[in-house]
Design a protein around this motif. Structure first.
Motif, PDB file in Angstrom:
ATOM      1  N   GLU A  45       0.617  -1.066  -0.533  1.00  0.00           N
ATOM      2  CA  GLU A  45       0.292  -0.022  -0.466  1.00  0.00           C
ATOM      3  C   GLU A  45       0.989   1.595  -0.504  1.00  0.00           C
ATOM      4  O   GLU A  45       0.147   2.139  -0.801  1.00  0.00           O
ATOM      5  CB  GLU A  45      -1.041  -0.513   1.206  1.00  0.00           C
ATOM      6  N   VAL A  46       1.995   1.120   1.091  1.00  0.00           N
ATOM      7  CA  VAL A  46       2.795   2.229   0.694  1.00  0.00           C
ATOM      8  C   VAL A  46       3.545   2.836  -0.153  1.00  0.00           C
ATOM      9  O   VAL A  46       3.186   3.499  -0.778  1.00  0.00           O
ATOM     10  CB  VAL A  46       4.274   2.108   1.275  1.00  0.00           C
ATOM     11  N   ILE A  47       3.704   1.388  -1.234  1.00  0.00           N
ATOM     12  CA  ILE A  47       4.333   1.448  -2.601  1.00  0.00           C
ATOM     13  C   ILE A  47       3.397   2.219  -3.306  1.00  0.00           C
ATOM     14  O   ILE A  47       3.777   2.857  -4.092  1.00  0.00           O
ATOM     15  CB  ILE A  47       4.851   0.593  -3.678  1.00  0.00           C
ATOM     16  N   LYS A  48       1.852   1.890  -4.472  1.00  0.00           N
ATOM     17  CA  LYS A  48       1.534   1.583  -4.485  1.00  0.00           C
ATOM     18  C   LYS A  48       0.977   3.565  -4.067  1.00  0.00           C
ATOM     19  O   LYS A  48       0.676   4.603  -5.719  1.00  0.00           O
ATOM     20  CB  LYS A  48      -0.205   1.277  -4.036  1.00  0.00           C
ATOM     21  N   GLU A  49       0.736   3.935  -3.150  1.00  0.00           N
ATOM     22  CA  GLU A  49       0.325   5.666  -2.338  1.00  0.00           C
ATOM     23  C   GLU A  49       1.684   6.334  -3.379  1.00  0.00           C
ATOM     24  O   GLU A  49       1.149   7.559  -3.731  1.00  0.00           O
ATOM     25  CB  GLU A  49       0.421   5.357  -0.847  1.00  0.00           C
TER      26      GLU A  49
END
Ligand code: NI
Length: 261
Positions: A27-31
């Motif tokens: 999720e951190v990478i996606k954001e």
């Protein structure tokens, strides 16, 4: 945030995106990608985080690494630590050595050990022609004295000293890392540094999970907040945020030879 930063591609040059701090790195990478973060450099602090990094950079295309032993994380440090570090420096996505340096903030620090380990890692950087990512807290004089004849280049991450010191480091070939602190209300000193040094010497960084920029300080820091820092720099220097993105990203590519476009 997306509209405003549509054209800009940013690089987060310093972070600690480890499982210890984040439940969901996907999720951190996606954001981060959603907010136009092009590359994220993650930095090791001790053997455990360095080992995890080797795994993370294989898993996520956006992640690159600097490996190293942080001055306040030296409890388990021994000869094998340096051997391990040297063995992993040739990895394609290991682009530098860090986070390394000196931290005299706490009274119980062994300054001699910190300096010895800092120098050992600088020697490796020199041998393998890699840049270093430097941590310096309450130790700017000793940091400068060690670096001035070291013959390496790098980044003084989360810079917190004066305009004069910034210029001295720039003369040695170092870049000045600017993060969330520049957005804080009491950031006068860093605002002066940003105002008075050329954008060509500045790198953007989060130091995630720490030092989240305003107005998100109650949240854990993430690379997705890099545009907030860039926006603040663009206001201080009265320039377009896209120029901040373009120039600071080019600075990162210039410093980190192994960071591919
Ligand atoms: Ni850090």
């Amino acid at each position: 945030m997306l509209d405003l930063y549509e054209k800009s591609k940013f690089i987060d040059t310093h972070s600690h995106i480890f499982r210890e701090y984040y439940d969901n790195i996907d999720e951190v990478i996606k954001e981060a990608k959603k907010n136009n973060i092009d590359k994220i450099i993650i930095s090791g602090c001790d053997l455990k985080s360095n080992i995890e990094i080797i795994d993370l950079i294989k898993k996520y295309d956006i992640l690159y690494a600097t490996l190293g032993f942080h001055p306040t994380e030296l409890n388990d440090f021994n000869e094998d630590s340096i051997k391990w570090l040297e063995e992993h420096l040739k990895d394609d996505k290991v682009i530098g050595i860090g986070e390394i340096g000196l931290d005299y903030h706490y009274d119980n620090t062994d300054k001699q050990l910190q300096q010895d380990v800092f120098k050992m890692q600088i020697a490796l950087a020199k041998k393998y022609k890699l840049p270093i990512l430097v941590h310096s807290r309450d130790s700017i004089g000793d940091t400068y004295n060690i670096l001035k004849d070291a013959g390496v280049k790098g980044d003084i991450h989360c810079f917190s000293s004066s305009v004069e010191m910034a210029n001295e480091f720039i003369k040695l070939g170092f870049y000045i890392g600017i993060g969330g602190i520049v957005t804080f209300k009491n950031a006068k000193n860093i605002v002066e540094v940003v105002k008075n040094i050329d954008l060509n010497h500045i790198l953007l960084e989060t130091d995630a999970p720490y030092l989240t920029p305003e107005p998100y300080r109650k949240y854990k820091n993430e690379s997705k907040y890099i545009p907030i820092i860039a926006k603040k720099i663009s206001e201080i220097k009265n320039i377009d945020i896209n120029d901040v993105a373009r120039v600071t990203s080019n600075n990162a590519y210039r410093l980190f030879d192994k960071l591919r476009k």
